[in-house]
Design a protein around this motif. Structure first.
Motif, mmCIF file in Angstrom:
data_model
loop_
_atom_site.group_PDB
_atom_site.id
_atom_site.type_symbol
_atom_site.label_atom_id
_atom_site.label_comp_id
_atom_site.label_asym_id
_atom_site.label_seq_id
_atom_site.Cartn_x
_atom_site.Cartn_y
_atom_site.Cartn_z
ATOM 1 N N PRO A 208 0.744 -1.300 -0.117
ATOM 2 C CA PRO A 208 0.120 -0.180 0.189
ATOM 3 C C PRO A 208 0.884 1.483 -0.093
ATOM 4 N N PHE A 209 0.483 2.002 -0.257
ATOM 5 C CA PHE A 209 1.355 3.798 -0.728
ATOM 6 C C PHE A 209 0.377 4.394 0.533
ATOM 7 N N SER A 210 1.544 4.940 0.839
ATOM 8 C CA SER A 210 1.424 6.038 2.137
ATOM 9 C C SER A 210 -0.069 7.736 1.746
ATOM 10 N N GLU A 211 -0.025 8.312 2.357
ATOM 11 C CA GLU A 211 -0.929 9.450 2.296
ATOM 12 C C GLU A 211 -0.003 10.394 2.046
ATOM 13 N N ALA A 212 1.611 10.531 2.127
ATOM 14 C CA ALA A 212 1.963 11.443 1.628
ATOM 15 C C ALA A 212 2.859 10.838 0.460
ATOM 16 N N GLN A 213 3.153 9.744 -0.392
ATOM 17 C CA GLN A 213 3.080 9.202 -1.441
ATOM 18 C C GLN A 213 2.179 9.512 -1.999
ATOM 19 N N PHE A 214 1.272 9.691 -2.066
ATOM 20 C CA PHE A 214 -0.156 10.324 -2.512
ATOM 21 C C PHE A 214 -0.278 11.811 -2.597
ATOM 22 N N THR A 215 0.320 12.431 -1.747
ATOM 23 C CA THR A 215 0.205 14.153 -1.975
ATOM 24 C C THR A 215 1.633 15.192 -3.142
ATOM 25 N N GLU A 216 2.496 13.604 -2.747
ATOM 26 C CA GLU A 216 3.759 13.875 -4.117
ATOM 27 C C GLU A 216 3.093 13.610 -5.548
ATOM 28 N N LEU A 217 2.204 12.144 -5.530
ATOM 29 C CA LEU A 217 1.565 12.131 -6.920
ATOM 30 C C LEU A 217 0.618 13.787 -7.445
ATOM 31 N N LEU A 218 -0.355 13.721 -6.374
ATOM 32 C CA LEU A 218 -1.076 15.037 -6.341
ATOM 33 C C LEU A 218 -0.715 16.206 -7.087
ATOM 34 N N GLY A 219 0.664 16.104 -6.466
ATOM 35 C CA GLY A 219 1.692 17.584 -6.793
ATOM 36 C C GLY A 219 2.457 16.953 -8.304
ATOM 37 N N LEU A 220 2.421 16.476 -8.977
ATOM 38 C CA LEU A 220 3.543 15.732 -9.610
ATOM 39 C C LEU A 220 2.324 15.803 -10.550
ATOM 40 N N ALA A 221 0.382 15.089 -10.913
ATOM 41 C CA ALA A 221 -0.206 15.454 -11.450
ATOM 42 C C ALA A 221 -1.016 16.417 -11.802
ATOM 43 N N LYS A 222 -0.844 17.912 -10.985
ATOM 44 C CA LYS A 222 -1.056 19.173 -11.063
ATOM 45 C C LYS A 222 -0.703 19.700 -11.931
ATOM 46 N N ALA A 223 1.171 19.544 -11.832
ATOM 47 C CA ALA A 223 2.526 20.063 -12.395
ATOM 48 C C ALA A 223 2.038 19.914 -13.632
ATOM 49 N N GLY A 224 1.707 18.365 -14.298
ATOM 50 C CA GLY A 224 1.881 17.746 -15.353
ATOM 51 C C GLY A 224 0.227 18.537 -15.957
ATOM 52 N N ILE A 225 -0.766 18.272 -15.188
ATOM 53 C CA ILE A 225 -2.207 19.012 -16.148
ATOM 54 C C ILE A 225 -1.396 20.769 -16.289
ATOM 55 N N ALA A 226 -1.207 20.740 -15.324
ATOM 56 C CA ALA A 226 -1.005 22.409 -16.134
ATOM 57 C C ALA A 226 -0.668 23.060 -16.897
ATOM 58 N N GLN A 227 0.604 22.005 -17.739
ATOM 59 C CA GLN A 227 1.324 22.346 -18.521
ATOM 60 C C GLN A 227 0.671 21.993 -20.179
ATOM 61 N N LEU A 228 -0.431 20.888 -20.038
ATOM 62 C CA LEU A 228 -1.560 19.928 -20.760
ATOM 63 C C LEU A 228 -2.153 21.275 -21.172
ATOM 64 N N VAL A 229 -2.782 21.485 -19.784
ATOM 65 C CA VAL A 229 -3.832 22.650 -20.360
ATOM 66 C C VAL A 229 -3.347 24.079 -21.186
ATOM 67 N N GLU A 230 -1.933 24.064 -21.112
ATOM 68 C CA GLU A 230 -1.702 25.458 -21.241
ATOM 69 C C GLU A 230 -1.399 25.047 -23.308
ATOM 70 N N LEU A 231 -1.142 23.641 -23.234
ATOM 71 C CA LEU A 231 -0.854 23.340 -24.618
ATOM 72 C C LEU A 231 -1.987 23.089 -25.214
ATOM 73 N N GLN A 232 -3.362 22.327 -24.498
ATOM 74 C CA GLN A 232 -4.609 23.103 -25.139
ATOM 75 C C GLN A 232 -4.379 24.491 -25.219
ATOM 76 N N ARG A 233 -4.578 25.506 -24.879
ATOM 77 C CA ARG A 233 -4.167 26.558 -25.196
ATOM 78 C C ARG A 233 -4.413 27.545 -26.444
ATOM 79 N N GLN A 234 -3.273 27.000 -26.221
ATOM 80 C CA GLN A 234 -2.562 27.353 -27.612
ATOM 81 C C GLN A 234 -2.320 26.823 -29.041
ATOM 82 N N VAL A 235 -2.766 25.428 -28.782
ATOM 83 C CA VAL A 235 -3.083 24.610 -29.750
ATOM 84 C C VAL A 235 -4.979 25.171 -30.140
ATOM 85 N N ILE A 236 -6.087 25.793 -29.074
ATOM 86 C CA ILE A 236 -7.022 26.576 -29.570
ATOM 87 C C ILE A 236 -6.565 27.726 -30.257
ATOM 88 N N ALA A 237 -5.536 28.632 -29.668
ATOM 89 C CA ALA A 237 -6.207 30.256 -29.893
ATOM 90 C C ALA A 237 -5.834 30.128 -31.498
#
Length: 237
Positions: A208-237
């Protein structure tokens, strides 16, 4: 070291190509590294029967993997008579993700179906599908507005998705197949541009993974999705 030689917080090369299907009201060819998915949006001038008379529209999705999207040929699910449990789960996830950022009453009693067809699979097909499906939906809605079918933009926000996991004890972003197949923990995050959480799917493959590890994964996901959203914005501009 990751098999792809990427840094732990590094996405694969991501591309979003619009208007790749001539006859669809909206389309996007999305690539996350070697994973490639064709997303097409189709407008139907009637909604599902159970919404009739409600004044509300619907956005739904279908997902399929082409027979040679993987190393060995997989049988077309149409020949087995019904989609697999995995397919049903993924297409429901895509539909939920898009509806979370869509003002459904603004569609009127119409339905938009997003077809996500995996051309090549190397991990993260569901997250790539969601990210590309948003672009296809955006372009379908723009097509509708240009023809005065609707008068306002029903999209309330961007939505994108990315996988994260624990690979050899290290939290990493955007797993390819080599990592996904060996990860101790695998998670998929669907988030909006405003930071809203649409869905989180997380599974420990061993310990099982810990709450601290889950928080780390969530932080990575937020940063990655921010980049994906920026790509979406660029492509529809």
């Amino acid at each position: 070291m990751r098999p792809s030689k990427r840094a732990p917080d590094e996405l694969r090369a991501v591309t979003l190509e619009r208007a790749v299907a001539r006859y669809a009201e909206g389309s996007c060819l999305v690539s996350f590294g070697n994973t490639r998915v064709l997303c097409t949006a189709t407008l139907e001038e009637r909604g599902p029967p159970w919404l009739r008379g409600s004044g509300k529209g619907w956005v739904t999705a279908e997902y399929a993997m082409l027979p040679r999207a993987t190393h060995e040929r997989t049988r077309r699910e149409v020949n087995s008579g019904k989609p697999s449990g995995r397919t049903q789960e993924i297409q429901r996830l895509i539909g939920r993700s898009l509806r979370a950022v869509t003002n459904l009453p603004a569609l009127g009693e119409r339905q938009i179906t997003i077809d996500c067809d995996v051309i090549q699979a190397d991990g993260g097909t569901r997250t790539a599908s969601i990210t590309g499906a948003w672009v296809a939906l955006h372009d379908c809605l723009a097509w509708m507005r240009s023809r005065s079918i609707i008068s306002v933009d029903p999209l309330r926000d961007h939505v994108a998705a990315v996988s994260c996991g624990l690979y050899k004890g290290q939290p990493v972003l955007d797993l390819d197949y080599a990592e996904d197949s060996a990860a101790e923990t695998d998670a998929n995050f669907v988030l909006t541009a405003k930071g809203g959480i649409v869905e989180v799917q997380g599974t420990a493959e061993g310990e099982p993974f810990s709450e601290a590890q889950f928080t780390e994964l969530l932080g990575l996901a937020k940063a990655g999705i921010a980049q994906l959203v920026e790509l979406q914005r660029q492509v529809i501009a």
